[in-house]
Design an enzyme around this catalytic site. Structure first.
Site, short mmCIF file in Angstrom:
data_model
loop_
_atom_site.label_atom_id
_atom_site.label_comp_id
_atom_site.label_asym_id
_atom_site.label_seq_id
_atom_site.Cartn_x
_atom_site.Cartn_y
_atom_site.Cartn_z
N ARG A 1 -10.40 -36.60 14.56
CA ARG A 1 -9.97 -37.94 14.21
C ARG A 1 -8.74 -37.40 14.37
O ARG A 1 -8.23 -36.83 13.68
CB ARG A 1 -10.90 -38.33 12.98
CG ARG A 1 -12.06 -39.56 12.93
CD ARG A 1 -11.65 -40.51 14.18
NE ARG A 1 -13.20 -41.64 14.02
CZ ARG A 1 -13.59 -41.47 14.90
NH1 ARG A 1 -14.10 -40.26 15.66
NH2 ARG A 1 -15.05 -42.31 14.76
N GLU B 1 -3.67 -45.45 17.35
CA GLU B 1 -4.59 -45.80 18.79
C GLU B 1 -5.23 -46.92 18.74
O GLU B 1 -4.49 -48.13 18.27
CB GLU B 1 -5.86 -45.65 18.99
CG GLU B 1 -6.31 -44.26 18.28
CD GLU B 1 -6.97 -43.31 18.26
OE1 GLU B 1 -8.50 -43.73 18.79
OE2 GLU B 1 -7.67 -41.98 17.96
N HIS C 1 -9.03 -41.16 23.73
CA HIS C 1 -10.43 -40.87 23.23
C HIS C 1 -10.66 -40.97 23.32
O HIS C 1 -11.98 -42.33 23.49
CB HIS C 1 -9.98 -42.52 21.91
CG HIS C 1 -10.88 -41.80 20.94
ND1 HIS C 1 -10.57 -42.02 19.81
CD2 HIS C 1 -11.90 -41.49 20.51
CE1 HIS C 1 -11.34 -41.54 18.20
NE2 HIS C 1 -12.42 -41.04 19.15
#
Length: 322
Positions: free
Chosen positions: A239, A268, A287
């Site tokens: 993360r 993000e 991601h």
């Protein structure tokens, strides 16, 4: 009548098709045409369960769905993707899907190690523009064979990375206050336990595998980066909040560390103005470490079986007690 399950992330139609391949007839998947919270509120309104992936489910969207009984995470990182206080208040149950994640994330972490070590995206981009750097990258390129790998977190994904890296003749150090491997397990994974300071100082590659929570926020800050080798590489497939991104930019610019491979970020999606985007010693991916077709099919089979169990009144696997 089929139970309506809302899919909170907006995705291309072919992704929805993969998800529906393994969906039982007792469930109906409700999906988005646009990445719009207005559409989310309209479509979630008459659903009974929600599937949450990387896109966070906000308290505002959840409030539009009075009939929600279950939130099922497509992965495990619910701390920053779920409105937990609202779940507790309304008595909505929560379950996770650890299945299907380990292989893709482990492979991606190693992919980033290799790509940063060889500056692969930069070399590819330069070649496509007619610049042939046959020797220019030699001073910056490294092999990972025989290197020391530091695992911050030693759960199932870190173990999957460690097993695969044994083929590269690496040695491992791990820091995880909640894990004490047995001697046989340390041999199996090629690691030994260390405190965080020692791990940072001794590792050639530091790879992060801890959840996002108050204890891990900015665990890798300016002080931590300063303890790393100047030749070291940082890998983050966990993360973005675990790393102080501003401090990382400074460390990369002044050569405090040699490079970074990042699949997750503080914000993000990443803005093109993010200084990381302009760095040749950084490899960035959006991601996607767990984002394989194989992982999605595995997750959906397990997730839908859990949802059916819920509606049948049977115990669920990997339920979180809030």
């Amino acid at each position: 009548m089929a139970h309506k399950i809302f899919y909170n992330s907006h995705a291309p139609r072919n992704v929805y098709d993969i998800i529906r391949e393994d969906m039982p007839e007792s469930l109906e998947l409700v999906t988005l045409e646009t990445d719009s919270d207005d559409e989310r509120k309209a479509k979630i309104a008459d659903c009974e369960a929600v599937i949450v992936a990387a896109k966070p489910l906000t308290a505002e969207v959840l409030a539009a769905a009075p009939g929600i009984k279950l939130l099922h995470h497509q992965g495990v990182g619910y701390y920053d993707t779920m409105p937990v206080p609202q779940l507790k208040e309304r008595g909505i149950r929560l379950a996770l899907t650890p299945a299907g994640t380990s292989t893709g994330v482990a492979e991606h972490a190693i992919l980033l190690m290799l790509a940063v070590g060889k500056r692969l995206p930069f070399a590819d981009s330069e070649l496509r523009q007619g610049r042939w750097h046959i020797n220019a990258l030699r001073p910056h390129s490294i092999e990972i064979d025989g290197r020391t790998i530091g695992y911050v977190g030693m759960g199932r994904i870190a173990r999957a990375v460690a097993v695969r890296l044994k083929a590269f003749n690496t040695r491992g150090l791990y820091f995880d206050p909640g894990v004490n491997l047995e001697a046989g397990e340390e041999i199996e994974f090629g690691v030994r336990k260390a405190d965080l300071d020692s791990l940072l100082a001794e590792s050639d590659i530091v790879t992060l595998h801890v959840p996002s929570n108050a204890e891990t926020r900015h665990l890798i800050d300016a002080a931590a980066l300063a303890r790393m080798k100047r030749t070291a590489i940082l890998i983050n497939t966990a993360r973005g909040s675990i790393v102080d991104e501003s401090a990382l930019v400074v460390a990369l610019r002044d050569g405090s560390i040699a490079g970074a491979g990042l699949d997750v970020f503080a914000d993000e999606p990443v803005s093109p103005d993010n200084p990381l985007c302009a760095m040749a010693n950084v490899v960035l991916t959006p991601h996607i470490s767990a984002g394989t077709r194989d992982a999605l099919k595995t997750k959906m089979r397990v997730l839908f079986a859990n949802v059916v169990a819920f509606f049948d009144g049977r115990p669920m696997e990997n339920e979180v007690v809030l």
